[in-house]
Design a protein around this motif. Structure first.
Motif, PDB file in Angstrom:
ATOM      1  N   GLU A  12      45.801  48.566  40.525  1.00 50.53           N
ATOM      2  CA  GLU A  12      44.940  47.743  39.686  1.00 50.53           C
ATOM      3  C   GLU A  12      45.300  46.268  39.769  1.00 50.53           C
ATOM      4  OE1 GLU A  12      42.319  48.768  37.871  1.00 50.53           O
ATOM      5  OE2 GLU A  12      42.597  50.766  38.725  1.00 50.53           O
ATOM      6  N   LEU A  13      46.324  45.884  40.512  1.00 46.09           N
ATOM      7  CA  LEU A  13      46.767  44.506  40.605  1.00 46.09           C
ATOM      8  C   LEU A  13      46.275  43.861  41.894  1.00 46.09           C
ATOM      9  CD1 LEU A  13      50.478  44.900  39.421  1.00 46.09           C
ATOM     10  CD2 LEU A  13      48.500  44.169  38.060  1.00 46.09           C
ATOM     11  N   CYS A  14      46.048  42.552  41.832  1.00 44.62           N
ATOM     12  CA  CYS A  14      45.650  41.820  43.031  1.00 44.62           C
ATOM     13  C   CYS A  14      46.810  41.729  44.022  1.00 44.62           C
ATOM     14  CB  CYS A  14      45.192  40.405  42.651  1.00 44.62           C
ATOM     15  SG  CYS A  14      43.708  40.365  41.623  1.00 44.62           S
ATOM     16  N   PHE A  15      48.019  41.485  43.500  1.00 49.91           N
ATOM     17  CA  PHE A  15      49.224  41.423  44.326  1.00 49.91           C
ATOM     18  C   PHE A  15      50.236  42.415  43.761  1.00 49.91           C
ATOM     19  CE2 PHE A  15      47.177  37.302  44.762  1.00 49.91           C
ATOM     20  CZ  PHE A  15      47.238  37.087  46.139  1.00 49.91           C
ATOM     21  N   PRO A  16      50.244  43.654  44.265  1.00 49.99           N
ATOM     22  CA  PRO A  16      51.145  44.680  43.714  1.00 49.99           C
ATOM     23  C   PRO A  16      52.612  44.305  43.794  1.00 49.99           C
ATOM     24  CG  PRO A  16      49.469  45.663  45.126  1.00 49.99           C
ATOM     25  CD  PRO A  16      49.352  44.185  45.311  1.00 49.99           C
ATOM     26  N   GLN A  17      52.981  43.455  44.802  1.00 50.45           N
ATOM     27  CA  GLN A  17      54.389  43.069  44.926  1.00 50.45           C
ATOM     28  C   GLN A  17      54.812  42.098  43.837  1.00 50.45           C
ATOM     29  OE1 GLN A  17      51.937  42.367  46.878  1.00 50.45           O
ATOM     30  NE2 GLN A  17      51.990  40.275  47.686  1.00 50.45           N
ATOM     31  N   LEU A  18      53.857  41.525  43.111  1.00 48.54           N
ATOM     32  CA  LEU A  18      54.160  40.598  42.008  1.00 48.54           C
ATOM     33  C   LEU A  18      53.716  41.255  40.700  1.00 48.54           C
ATOM     34  CD1 LEU A  18      52.872  37.301  43.682  1.00 48.54           C
ATOM     35  CD2 LEU A  18      55.221  38.172  43.645  1.00 48.54           C
ATOM     36  N   LEU A  19      54.500  42.192  40.240  1.00 52.00           N
ATOM     37  CA  LEU A  19      54.067  43.016  39.110  1.00 52.00           C
ATOM     38  C   LEU A  19      53.855  42.210  37.838  1.00 52.00           C
ATOM     39  CD1 LEU A  19      56.376  46.147  39.625  1.00 52.00           C
ATOM     40  CD2 LEU A  19      53.944  45.910  40.192  1.00 52.00           C
ATOM     41  N   ASN A  20      54.712  41.250  37.582  1.00 48.63           N
ATOM     42  CA  ASN A  20      54.687  40.540  36.303  1.00 48.63           C
ATOM     43  C   ASN A  20      53.713  39.363  36.266  1.00 48.63           C
ATOM     44  OD1 ASN A  20      56.683  42.255  35.279  1.00 48.63           O
ATOM     45  ND2 ASN A  20      58.335  40.944  36.091  1.00 48.63           N
ATOM     46  N   VAL A  21      53.355  38.829  37.424  1.00 48.71           N
ATOM     47  CA  VAL A  21      52.530  37.613  37.448  1.00 48.71           C
ATOM     48  C   VAL A  21      51.202  37.807  38.157  1.00 48.71           C
ATOM     49  CG1 VAL A  21      54.487  36.035  37.267  1.00 48.71           C
ATOM     50  CG2 VAL A  21      53.747  36.833  39.529  1.00 48.71           C
ATOM     51  N   SER A  22      50.934  38.994  38.640  1.00 42.78           N
ATOM     52  CA  SER A  22      49.689  39.244  39.357  1.00 42.78           C
ATOM     53  C   SER A  22      48.545  39.517  38.390  1.00 42.78           C
ATOM     54  CB  SER A  22      49.850  40.432  40.305  1.00 42.78           C
ATOM     55  OG  SER A  22      48.612  40.744  40.925  1.00 42.78           O
ATOM     56  N   CYS A  23      47.339  39.078  38.781  1.00 45.20           N
ATOM     57  CA  CYS A  23      46.137  39.365  37.979  1.00 45.20           C
ATOM     58  C   CYS A  23      45.699  40.806  38.202  1.00 45.20           C
ATOM     59  CB  CYS A  23      44.999  38.421  38.367  1.00 45.20           C
ATOM     60  SG  CYS A  23      45.343  36.672  38.107  1.00 45.20           S
ATOM     61  N   LYS A  24      44.998  41.331  37.226  1.00 49.20           N
ATOM     62  CA  LYS A  24      44.447  42.672  37.354  1.00 49.20           C
ATOM     63  C   LYS A  24      43.061  42.606  37.988  1.00 49.20           C
ATOM     64  CE  LYS A  24      46.875  44.730  33.421  1.00 49.20           C
ATOM     65  NZ  LYS A  24      46.720  45.472  32.135  1.00 49.20           N
ATOM     66  N   LYS A  25      42.739  43.630  38.760  1.00 46.61           N
ATOM     67  CA  LYS A  25      41.437  43.692  39.407  1.00 46.61           C
ATOM     68  C   LYS A  25      40.357  44.088  38.405  1.00 46.61           C
ATOM     69  CE  LYS A  25      43.162  45.015  43.985  1.00 46.61           C
ATOM     70  NZ  LYS A  25      43.103  46.037  45.058  1.00 46.61           N
ATOM     71  N   HIS A  26      39.211  43.450  38.543  1.00 51.26           N
ATOM     72  CA  HIS A  26      38.055  43.824  37.720  1.00 51.26           C
ATOM     73  C   HIS A  26      37.148  44.694  38.586  1.00 51.26           C
ATOM     74  CE1 HIS A  26      39.203  40.878  34.662  1.00 51.26           C
ATOM     75  NE2 HIS A  26      39.444  40.050  35.667  1.00 51.26           N
ATOM     76  N   LYS A  27      37.300  45.986  38.424  1.00 45.99           N
ATOM     77  CA  LYS A  27      36.559  46.902  39.278  1.00 45.99           C
ATOM     78  C   LYS A  27      35.078  46.924  38.911  1.00 45.99           C
ATOM     79  CE  LYS A  27      40.073  50.108  40.912  1.00 45.99           C
ATOM     80  NZ  LYS A  27      40.439  51.547  41.067  1.00 45.99           N
ATOM     81  N   ARG A  28      34.247  47.008  39.960  1.00 50.50           N
ATOM     82  CA  ARG A  28      32.808  47.128  39.785  1.00 50.50           C
ATOM     83  C   ARG A  28      32.308  48.297  40.619  1.00 50.50           C
ATOM     84  NH1 ARG A  28      30.373  41.538  41.551  1.00 50.50           N
ATOM     85  NH2 ARG A  28      31.734  42.017  43.307  1.00 50.50           N
ATOM     86  N   PRO A  29      31.179  48.865  40.235  1.00 48.92           N
ATOM     87  CA  PRO A  29      30.608  49.940  41.056  1.00 48.92           C
ATOM     88  C   PRO A  29      30.284  49.443  42.466  1.00 48.92           C
ATOM     89  CG  PRO A  29      29.571  49.862  38.888  1.00 48.92           C
ATOM     90  CD  PRO A  29      30.436  48.642  38.987  1.00 48.92           C
ATOM     91  N   HIS A  30      30.436  50.331  43.438  1.00 44.22           N
ATOM     92  CA  HIS A  30      30.187  49.947  44.835  1.00 44.22           C
ATOM     93  C   HIS A  30      28.755  49.482  45.036  1.00 44.22           C
ATOM     94  CE1 HIS A  30      30.577  49.946  49.175  1.00 44.22           C
ATOM     95  NE2 HIS A  30      29.494  50.715  49.259  1.00 44.22           N
ATOM     96  N   SER A  31      27.812  50.131  44.358  1.00 43.42           N
ATOM     97  CA  SER A  31      26.403  49.748  44.503  1.00 43.42           C
ATOM     98  C   SER A  31      26.153  48.328  43.986  1.00 43.42           C
ATOM     99  CB  SER A  31      25.513  50.740  43.748  1.00 43.42           C
ATOM    100  OG  SER A  31      25.875  50.793  42.368  1.00 43.42           O
TER     101      SER A  31
END
Length: 333
Positions: free
Chosen positions: A15-34
Motif C-alpha cells: 500500500e506504500l509508494c516506496f515500501p523501502q521507506l516505511l515511515n516516510v512513504s505516502c500511501k497509495k490511493h487505489k482506484r478501480p482498473h476501469s
C-alpha cells in the motif's frame, strides 16, 4: 502470529509508494482498473486533439501570406501557447492522476511551472485579441496606424516574458526549495500565492475581456440599428426590423460563446481558491486544474473554426496542396 505479522507487513508495503521507506512513504490511493483506464483514454484523447487543432492553426497562419495580419498573429501566439499545453502539460498531468509521484520534487515543480506559463500566455493573448477587436470595431479609422505588425510582435514577446516572470513569482517558494510542501515521499504538492494568482491571473484579465467585448457588442448593435434605419428608408419597416434582430442575435451568440466558455473553464478553479489566500494543488484539485487545461483545446474552435479561411486552409493542409510550389500565395479568404 508471526505468519500473520508477516502478511500484514507485506500488505502495508504493497500500500506504500516506496515500501523501502516505511515511515516516510505516502500511501497509495487505489482506484478501480476501469476508472484508471477511462482517465487515461479521456486525457490522452483531449491532449492529442489539442495538439492537432492548434498545429492546424499554426500551419495555416504561418504558411499562407494572406493570413499574415495583426489579428492572426495574436491567434498564432494563442495557438502556440495552447499547443505547448497539449504537448507537454497535459501528458504530465496524466501522471499526476496516478496514486504516487515517482519523478522527483524538481520535476513536480517544473510540471506546474510550464502550464502556468502557457496558460498565462493563453489568457494574455485573449486580452490582446479582445483589445484588437475593440479597436477594429470601435475605432476602425485608426486601426491600421494603431495596430501594426511590429507592435503586435512586440506585444507578443512582452506577453511571453511577463508570463514567465509571473509564473516564477507565484511559484518562487517551490522553485527555491522543491518538495518543501510534501508531507511524505511519493507526493507532488505545490503551494501557490493565491491572492496574487486570483487578482493577476483571473480578476483583471476577465474584467478587461468582459468590458471590451461588451463595448464591442454595444457598437455592433448600434451599427445594426443604423443599417436598419438605412434599409427602412428604401424598403418596408418590417424588413428592417427583421434584419436588426438577426444582427443582434448573431452578435450576442458570438459574444456569449467566447465569454461563457472562458468563464466556464476558469471560474471553478478560481472560485475554489477564493476559500483562502494560499491554494495547495494536490490530487484532490486535479479535476479543476485539468479544466483549465481543457480550455486550450476549445480556443482553436472558438477563435479559428468560426473563420471561413480556417476551413479552406485546413482543406489545403489535409490534401497536401500546401506542398506545391507557391502554395503560400493561394487565396484562402
Amino acid at each position: 502470529q508471526r505468519v500473520m505479522k508477516m502478511q500484514l507487513l507485506e500488505y502495508d508495503e504493497a500500500e506504500l509508494c516506496f515500501p523501502q521507506l516505511l515511515n516516510v512513504s505516502c500511501k497509495k490511493h487505489k482506484r478501480p482498473h476501469s476508472e484508471t483506464l477511462l482517465v487515461y483514454i479521456v486525457l490522452s484523447f483531449i491532449s492529442s486533439l489539442t495538439v492537432v487543432l492548434n498545429v492546424l492553426v499554426i500551419i495555416s497562419i504561418s504558411h499562407f501570406r494572406q493570413l499574415h495580419t495583426p489579428t492572426n498573429f495574436f491567434l498564432l501566439s494563442l495557438a502556440v501557447s495552447d499547443f505547448l499545453v497539449g504537448l507537454l502539460a497535459m501528458p504530465f498531468h496524466i501522471l499526476v492522476t496516478e496514486p504516487c509521484w515517482f519523478l522527483g520534487d524538481l520535476v513536480c515543480v517544473l510540471h506546474y511551472f510550464l502550464p502556468n506559463v502557457t496558460l498565462c500566455a493563453s489568457v494574455v493573448n485573449m486580452v490582446l485579441i479582445s483589445f484588437d477587436r475593440y479597436v477594429a470595431i470601435c475605432d476602425p479609422l485608426h486601426y491600421p496606424t494603431r495596430i501594426t505588425v511590429n507592435r503586435v510582435q512586440i506585444c507578443v514577446v512582452l506577453c511571453w516574458v511577463c508570463c514567465v516572470f509571473y509564473s516564477f513569482l507565484i511559484l518562487y517558494d517551490n522553485l527555491k526549495q522543491p518538495g518543501r510542501y510534501n508531507s511524505c515521499y511519493g507526493e507532488c504538492v505545490i503551494n501557490l500565492i493565491g491572492a496574487v494568482d486570483i487578482v493577476l491571473g483571473f480578476i483583471i484579465p476577465v474584467s478587461i475581456i468582459i468590458i471590451l467585448y461588451v463595448r464591442v457588442f454595444v457598437v455592433a448593435v448600434s451599427q445594426a440599428r443604423a443599417m436598419r434605419s438605412h434599409i427602412a428608408a428604401v424598403t418596408l419597416q418590417r424588413s428592417g426590423t427583421v434584419t436588426v434582430k438577426k444582427s443582434e442575435m448573431k452578435a450576442a451568440r458570438n459574444l456569449g460563446v467566447v465569454v461563457a466558455v472562458f468563464l466556464m473553464c476558469y471560474c471553478p478553479s478560481y472560485c475554489f481558491s477564493l476559500s483562502g489566500y494560499d491554494l495547495t494543488i494536490s490530487y484532490s484539485t486535479n479535476i479543476l486544474f485539468f479544466l483549465l487545461l481543457f480550455n486550450t483545446c476549445l480556443n482553436p474552435v472558438i477563435y479559428a473554426f468560426f473563420y471561413p479561411w480556417f476551413r479552406k486552409s485546413v482543406k489545403l493542409i489535409v490534401t497536401l496542396e500546401i506542398l506545391q510550389l507557391n502554395s503560400c500565395m493561394i487565396n484562402v479568404l
